[in-house]
Motif scaffolding. Structure first.
Motif, PDB file in Angstrom:
ATOM      1  N   TRP A  39       0.803  -1.213   0.000  1.00  0.00           N
ATOM      2  CA  TRP A  39       0.000   0.000   0.000  1.00  0.00           C
ATOM      3  C   TRP A  39       0.839   1.267   0.000  1.00  0.00           C
ATOM      4  O   TRP A  39       0.313   2.367  -0.023  1.00  0.00           O
ATOM      5  N   CYS A  40       2.138   1.155   0.051  1.00  0.00           N
ATOM      6  CA  CYS A  40       3.018   2.325   0.062  1.00  0.00           C
ATOM      7  C   CYS A  40       3.508   2.591  -1.360  1.00  0.00           C
ATOM      8  O   CYS A  40       4.375   1.884  -1.863  1.00  0.00           O
ATOM      9  N   PRO A  41       2.918   3.602  -2.031  1.00  0.00           N
ATOM     10  CA  PRO A  41       3.260   3.824  -3.440  1.00  0.00           C
ATOM     11  C   PRO A  41       4.703   4.291  -3.629  1.00  0.00           C
ATOM     12  O   PRO A  41       5.266   4.927  -2.747  1.00  0.00           O
ATOM     13  N   PRO A  42       5.277   3.985  -4.787  1.00  0.00           N
ATOM     14  CA  PRO A  42       6.635   4.445  -5.094  1.00  0.00           C
ATOM     15  C   PRO A  42       6.678   5.974  -5.181  1.00  0.00           C
ATOM     16  O   PRO A  42       5.657   6.624  -5.407  1.00  0.00           O
ATOM     17  N   LEU A  46       3.838   9.024  -6.043  1.00  0.00           N
ATOM     18  CA  LEU A  46       3.567  10.140  -5.140  1.00  0.00           C
ATOM     19  C   LEU A  46       3.781  11.476  -5.841  1.00  0.00           C
ATOM     20  O   LEU A  46       2.958  12.387  -5.728  1.00  0.00           O
ATOM     21  N   LEU A  47       4.871  11.589  -6.571  1.00  0.00           N
ATOM     22  CA  LEU A  47       5.184  12.825  -7.286  1.00  0.00           C
ATOM     23  C   LEU A  47       4.112  13.153  -8.323  1.00  0.00           C
ATOM     24  O   LEU A  47       3.642  14.287  -8.410  1.00  0.00           O
ATOM     25  N   LEU A  48       3.709  12.160  -9.096  1.00  0.00           N
ATOM     26  CA  LEU A  48       2.696  12.379 -10.130  1.00  0.00           C
ATOM     27  C   LEU A  48       1.356  12.789  -9.516  1.00  0.00           C
ATOM     28  O   LEU A  48       0.722  13.752  -9.960  1.00  0.00           O
ATOM     29  N   VAL A  49       0.936  12.085  -8.478  1.00  0.00           N
ATOM     30  CA  VAL A  49      -0.361  12.385  -7.860  1.00  0.00           C
ATOM     31  C   VAL A  49      -0.340  13.756  -7.208  1.00  0.00           C
ATOM     32  O   VAL A  49      -1.253  14.561  -7.403  1.00  0.00           O
ATOM     33  N   ALA A 140      -9.847  12.456  -1.549  1.00  0.00           N
ATOM     34  CA  ALA A 140      -9.606  11.020  -1.745  1.00  0.00           C
ATOM     35  C   ALA A 140      -8.126  10.697  -1.527  1.00  0.00           C
ATOM     36  O   ALA A 140      -7.782   9.717  -0.847  1.00  0.00           O
ATOM     37  N   TRP A 141      -7.243  11.513  -2.080  1.00  0.00           N
ATOM     38  CA  TRP A 141      -5.814  11.268  -1.924  1.00  0.00           C
ATOM     39  C   TRP A 141      -5.381  11.471  -0.468  1.00  0.00           C
ATOM     40  O   TRP A 141      -4.510  10.761   0.030  1.00  0.00           O
ATOM     41  N   LEU A 142      -5.981  12.430   0.224  1.00  0.00           N
ATOM     42  CA  LEU A 142      -5.673  12.616   1.639  1.00  0.00           C
ATOM     43  C   LEU A 142      -6.055  11.387   2.450  1.00  0.00           C
ATOM     44  O   LEU A 142      -5.393  11.047   3.432  1.00  0.00           O
ATOM     45  N   THR A 143      -7.116  10.710   2.034  1.00  0.00           N
ATOM     46  CA  THR A 143      -7.519   9.475   2.705  1.00  0.00           C
ATOM     47  C   THR A 143      -6.424   8.420   2.546  1.00  0.00           C
ATOM     48  O   THR A 143      -6.043   7.753   3.513  1.00  0.00           O
ATOM     49  N   VAL A 144      -5.896   8.287   1.343  1.00  0.00           N
ATOM     50  CA  VAL A 144      -4.808   7.339   1.086  1.00  0.00           C
ATOM     51  C   VAL A 144      -3.561   7.736   1.881  1.00  0.00           C
ATOM     52  O   VAL A 144      -2.926   6.903   2.534  1.00  0.00           O
ATOM     53  N   THR A 145      -3.216   9.009   1.823  1.00  0.00           N
ATOM     54  CA  THR A 145      -2.026   9.499   2.521  1.00  0.00           C
ATOM     55  C   THR A 145      -2.155   9.316   4.029  1.00  0.00           C
ATOM     56  O   THR A 145      -1.185   8.948   4.704  1.00  0.00           O
ATOM     57  N   ILE A 148      -1.493   5.711   4.853  1.00  0.00           N
ATOM     58  CA  ILE A 148      -0.057   5.439   4.794  1.00  0.00           C
ATOM     59  C   ILE A 148       0.624   5.963   6.052  1.00  0.00           C
ATOM     60  O   ILE A 148       1.428   5.263   6.685  1.00  0.00           O
ATOM     61  N   ALA A 149       0.298   7.205   6.430  1.00  0.00           N
ATOM     62  CA  ALA A 149       0.897   7.797   7.628  1.00  0.00           C
ATOM     63  C   ALA A 149       0.552   6.981   8.862  1.00  0.00           C
ATOM     64  O   ALA A 149       1.414   6.744   9.722  1.00  0.00           O
ATOM     65  N   TYR A 150      -0.688   6.530   8.950  1.00  0.00           N
ATOM     66  CA  TYR A 150      -1.108   5.729  10.099  1.00  0.00           C
ATOM     67  C   TYR A 150      -0.306   4.427  10.170  1.00  0.00           C
ATOM     68  O   TYR A 150       0.213   4.069  11.230  1.00  0.00           O
TER      69      TYR A 150
END
Length: 171
Positions: A39-42, A46-49, A140-145, A148-150
């Motif tokens: 679940w941890c994107p490369p 991250l840069l593209l999103v 939506a991206w903040l949910t993913v981020t 990941i942080a959690y």
């Protein structure tokens, strides 16, 4: 749209550029190695999103600015003030993740950021519905981020759950 629109689209990118300039030597390899999870994107993802999200946010802020008559009058204080605060918190999250490597503090900032983005969208909705809708991918991206942080924070609190290379013993 030119030149004001270009300025609004470019402005959100200043934070990540400054973070990279001052902390790029601390970024390689982070969220890789033993912490790597499916679940941890490369970093390239991250840069593209983040580039896309920041550009869309900038364009949305331009729409609000334009619909309120441009300039920097009192009408713009709340809608663009909320946007400025959430943008600064977003930049702080990048610093906490990639320069400080503190997923716990990043998580706290992300939760604050989520509330600020929702507030910004609700404030923008009566002004420009498209601008408010353009913040949905950001949420939506903040949910993913945040997820990941959690997970990174939990792994830093419970190192016994971290993957260790074969053959190494735990202390």
């Amino acid at each position: 749209m030119w030149p004001q629109g270009a300025i609004f689209v470019t402005l959100p990118h200043l934070g990540p550029i400054l973070v990279w300039l001052f902390a790029h030597h601390r970024m390689p390899g982070w969220c890789e190695g033993p912490r790597t999870k499916l679940w941890c994107p490369p970093h390239k993802v991250l840069l593209l999103v983040w580039t896309t999200i920041y550009s869309v946010m900038g364009y949305a802020s331009y729409l609000v600015w334009k619909d309120l008559g441009g300039g920097f009058g009192q009408l713009l204080a709340l809608p663009l003030g909320l946007y400025a605060v959430q943008l600064a918190i977003s930049w702080a999250v990048l610093i906490l993740f990639f320069a400080v490597h503190s997923p716990g503090l990043a998580l706290l900032h992300l939760l604050l950021l989520y509330g600020l983005v929702v507030s910004t969208a609700l404030t923008w909705r009566p002004i420009n519905k498209l601008a408010a809708l353009l913040l949905l991918p950001y949420l939506a991206w903040l949910t993913v981020t945040t997820a990941i942080a959690y997970h990174l924070w939990m792994h830093s609190l419970c190192p016994e759950h971290q993957h260790q290379p074969t053959g190494e013993k735990r202390n």
